[in-house]
Write a protein that holds these residues in place. Structure first.
Motif, PDB file in Angstrom:
ATOM      1  N   ALA A  41       0.818  -1.213   0.000  1.00  0.00           N
ATOM      2  CA  ALA A  41       0.000   0.000   0.000  1.00  0.00           C
ATOM      3  C   ALA A  41       0.854   1.266   0.000  1.00  0.00           C
ATOM      4  O   ALA A  41       0.663   2.163  -0.835  1.00  0.00           O
ATOM      5  N   VAL A  42       1.781   1.363   0.936  1.00  0.00           N
ATOM      6  CA  VAL A  42       2.616   2.567   1.036  1.00  0.00           C
ATOM      7  C   VAL A  42       3.434   2.751  -0.237  1.00  0.00           C
ATOM      8  O   VAL A  42       3.498   3.845  -0.810  1.00  0.00           O
ATOM      9  N   GLU A  43       4.048   1.655  -0.699  1.00  0.00           N
ATOM     10  CA  GLU A  43       4.905   1.729  -1.883  1.00  0.00           C
ATOM     11  C   GLU A  43       4.109   2.122  -3.129  1.00  0.00           C
ATOM     12  O   GLU A  43       4.574   2.931  -3.944  1.00  0.00           O
ATOM     13  N   ALA A  44       2.916   1.545  -3.277  1.00  0.00           N
ATOM     14  CA  ALA A  44       2.098   1.846  -4.452  1.00  0.00           C
ATOM     15  C   ALA A  44       1.678   3.314  -4.465  1.00  0.00           C
ATOM     16  O   ALA A  44       1.701   3.978  -5.515  1.00  0.00           O
ATOM     17  N   LYS A  45       1.313   3.832  -3.306  1.00  0.00           N
ATOM     18  CA  LYS A  45       0.871   5.229  -3.241  1.00  0.00           C
ATOM     19  C   LYS A  45       2.027   6.191  -3.502  1.00  0.00           C
ATOM     20  O   LYS A  45       1.858   7.208  -4.190  1.00  0.00           O
ATOM     21  N   GLU A  46       3.198   5.875  -2.975  1.00  0.00           N
ATOM     22  CA  GLU A  46       4.359   6.732  -3.236  1.00  0.00           C
ATOM     23  C   GLU A  46       4.771   6.662  -4.705  1.00  0.00           C
ATOM     24  O   GLU A  46       5.218   7.653  -5.282  1.00  0.00           O
ATOM     25  N   ARG A  47       4.609   5.482  -5.309  1.00  0.00           N
ATOM     26  CA  ARG A  47       4.909   5.350  -6.748  1.00  0.00           C
ATOM     27  C   ARG A  47       3.976   6.237  -7.556  1.00  0.00           C
ATOM     28  O   ARG A  47       4.395   6.883  -8.526  1.00  0.00           O
ATOM     29  N   LEU A  48       2.704   6.272  -7.190  1.00  0.00           N
ATOM     30  CA  LEU A  48       1.743   7.126  -7.889  1.00  0.00           C
ATOM     31  C   LEU A  48       2.151   8.590  -7.801  1.00  0.00           C
ATOM     32  O   LEU A  48       2.113   9.322  -8.801  1.00  0.00           O
ATOM     33  N   ILE A  49       2.543   9.021  -6.621  1.00  0.00           N
ATOM     34  CA  ILE A  49       2.926  10.422  -6.426  1.00  0.00           C
ATOM     35  C   ILE A  49       4.109  10.803  -7.313  1.00  0.00           C
ATOM     36  O   ILE A  49       4.217  11.948  -7.771  1.00  0.00           O
ATOM     37  N   SER A  50       4.975   9.842  -7.598  1.00  0.00           N
ATOM     38  CA  SER A  50       6.168  10.125  -8.412  1.00  0.00           C
ATOM     39  C   SER A  50       5.869  10.190  -9.905  1.00  0.00           C
ATOM     40  O   SER A  50       6.729  10.573 -10.692  1.00  0.00           O
ATOM     41  N   THR A  51       4.649   9.811 -10.317  1.00  0.00           N
ATOM     42  CA  THR A  51       4.296   9.844 -11.739  1.00  0.00           C
ATOM     43  C   THR A  51       3.742  11.211 -12.116  1.00  0.00           C
ATOM     44  O   THR A  51       3.619  12.105 -11.273  1.00  0.00           O
ATOM     45  N   ASP A  52       3.363  11.347 -13.402  1.00  0.00           N
ATOM     46  CA  ASP A  52       2.759  12.598 -13.864  1.00  0.00           C
ATOM     47  C   ASP A  52       1.234  12.543 -13.843  1.00  0.00           C
ATOM     48  O   ASP A  52       0.567  13.432 -14.365  1.00  0.00           O
ATOM     49  N   ILE A  53       0.672  11.496 -13.242  1.00  0.00           N
ATOM     50  CA  ILE A  53      -0.784  11.367 -13.174  1.00  0.00           C
ATOM     51  C   ILE A  53      -1.322  12.305 -12.095  1.00  0.00           C
ATOM     52  O   ILE A  53      -0.862  12.253 -10.946  1.00  0.00           O
TER      53      ILE A  53
END
Length: 335
Positions: free
Chosen positions: A292-304
């Protein structure tokens, strides 16, 4: 329990029969639960007096005593009259002592005032009186309750985050939905995320959810393909929620709302980065300790464009509250 051990409840004592009857009821309850004899005694005013009872039991060869002190606090009756008679000052510990020249072992329970159950019982009884008092009124109108709660939420969130405007409203809604003020510190809103979500809804772009609970809570027609995802999940060896997101995003661009499943979030990110799938907004609040934590931080690092509840916090209700606030903006604030 050993046959040479006696359990004795000691109360203050009273000349009123009602007091004795009440304490006899307590003693019987404990005796029935333990299924062994329990003796009731008193410090003064009424019989049996604990001193006489102890002397009688010592004569019968009993030399281990558990004294259950049915007093509220640690006053002189407890410290001097009772425990002092044995030269003891410790609770919850077997101690060697003497009484009337005879050796014995004693164990004293603490008085009742520090028991959470006693405190809770008093609280319930006081609360019961307040509920019956017409001068003590609870809010009952649903709209008044919501507005009052939201105003309190706004005040606290503003103090914590310094936010205002639409971001303040979104974070306040999430706090209101969860009842957890702490999450105000952990909600990330990317630049233009709110504007992109509102514009997408106004242009007719739909909403795709990871689980049915999120779909059910949204005030907008939304899609969920969990029931259609079984075969694809088996084929690709991914979760059903991830497969459901893949099915939905394969059709056309959609706003994605993830309230429960980190793997569904990862699948949406993969489709955007590896296949060029357009996603105007992702609301992501999956809770958990794995992915959960990793997936959410990955999202924040994208341009979405995204609104994310960081850390282990999360839940479908929070995702719904955030998305419904964006829906309200798309409908003109009062939708």
């Amino acid at each position: 329990m050993n046959v040479d051990t006696a359990i004795i409840i000691i109360t203050h004592g009273s000349r009123r029969n009602t007091f004795v009857e009440d304490m006899e009821g307590v003693t019987k309850y404990i005796e029935d639960k333990l299924r062994i004899p329990v003796y009731l005694s008193h410090n003064e005013f009424t019989e049996p007096n604990w001193r006489n009872l102890v002397s009688s039991l010592l004569e019968k060869g009993i030399n281990n005593f558990i004294f259950a002190l049915a007093f509220l606090g640690r006053g002189n009756h407890v410290a001097k009259d009772i425990m002092g008679s044995f030269g003891v000052n410790e609770f919850y510990k077997w101690v060697e002592a003497q009484y009337e020249g005879k050796k014995l072992k004693v164990y004293f329970t603490r008085p009742l005032a520090d028991s959470p159950l006693v405190k809770l019982s008093l609280l319930y009884r006081i609360s019961s009186a307040l509920r019956k008092d017409n001068s003590f009124n609870f809010l009952e109108d649903p709209e008044e309750i919501e507005e009052n709660s939201m105003e309190l939420s706004r005040q606290k969130v503003r103090e914590i985050t310094g936010k205002d405007g639409e971001e303040l409203e979104i974070i306040s809604r999430a706090v209101y939905a969860s009842g957890n003020l702490e999450i105000a510190r952990h909600i990330y809103i990317s630049k233009d995320a709110i504007e992109m979500g509102v514009s997408a809804l106004k242009s007719g772009i739909g909403i795709l959810t990871d689980v049915k609970m999120v779909k059910a809570g949204l005030r907008w027609n939304a899609e969920n393909y969990l029931d259609d995802a079984v075969e694809l999940a088996k084929k690709l060896k991914i979760t059903r929620t991830a497969a459901g997101i893949r099915i939905g995003l394969s059709k056309e661009p959609k706003i994605v709302v993830i309230g429960n499943s980190p793997t569904a979030l990862v699948e949406a990110i993969k489709m955007h980065e590896e296949e060029g799938v357009e996603i105007p907004l992702i609301v992501a609040t999956p809770p958990g300790f794995t992915n959960a934590v990793e997936a959410k931080e990955r999202l924040i690092s994208t341009d979405i464009p995204c609104i994310v509840l960081r850390g282990n916090y999360g839940g479908s209700n929070i995702a719904v509250s955030i998305m419904n606030e964006i829906i309200r903006y798309a409908r003109g604030k009062n939708g």
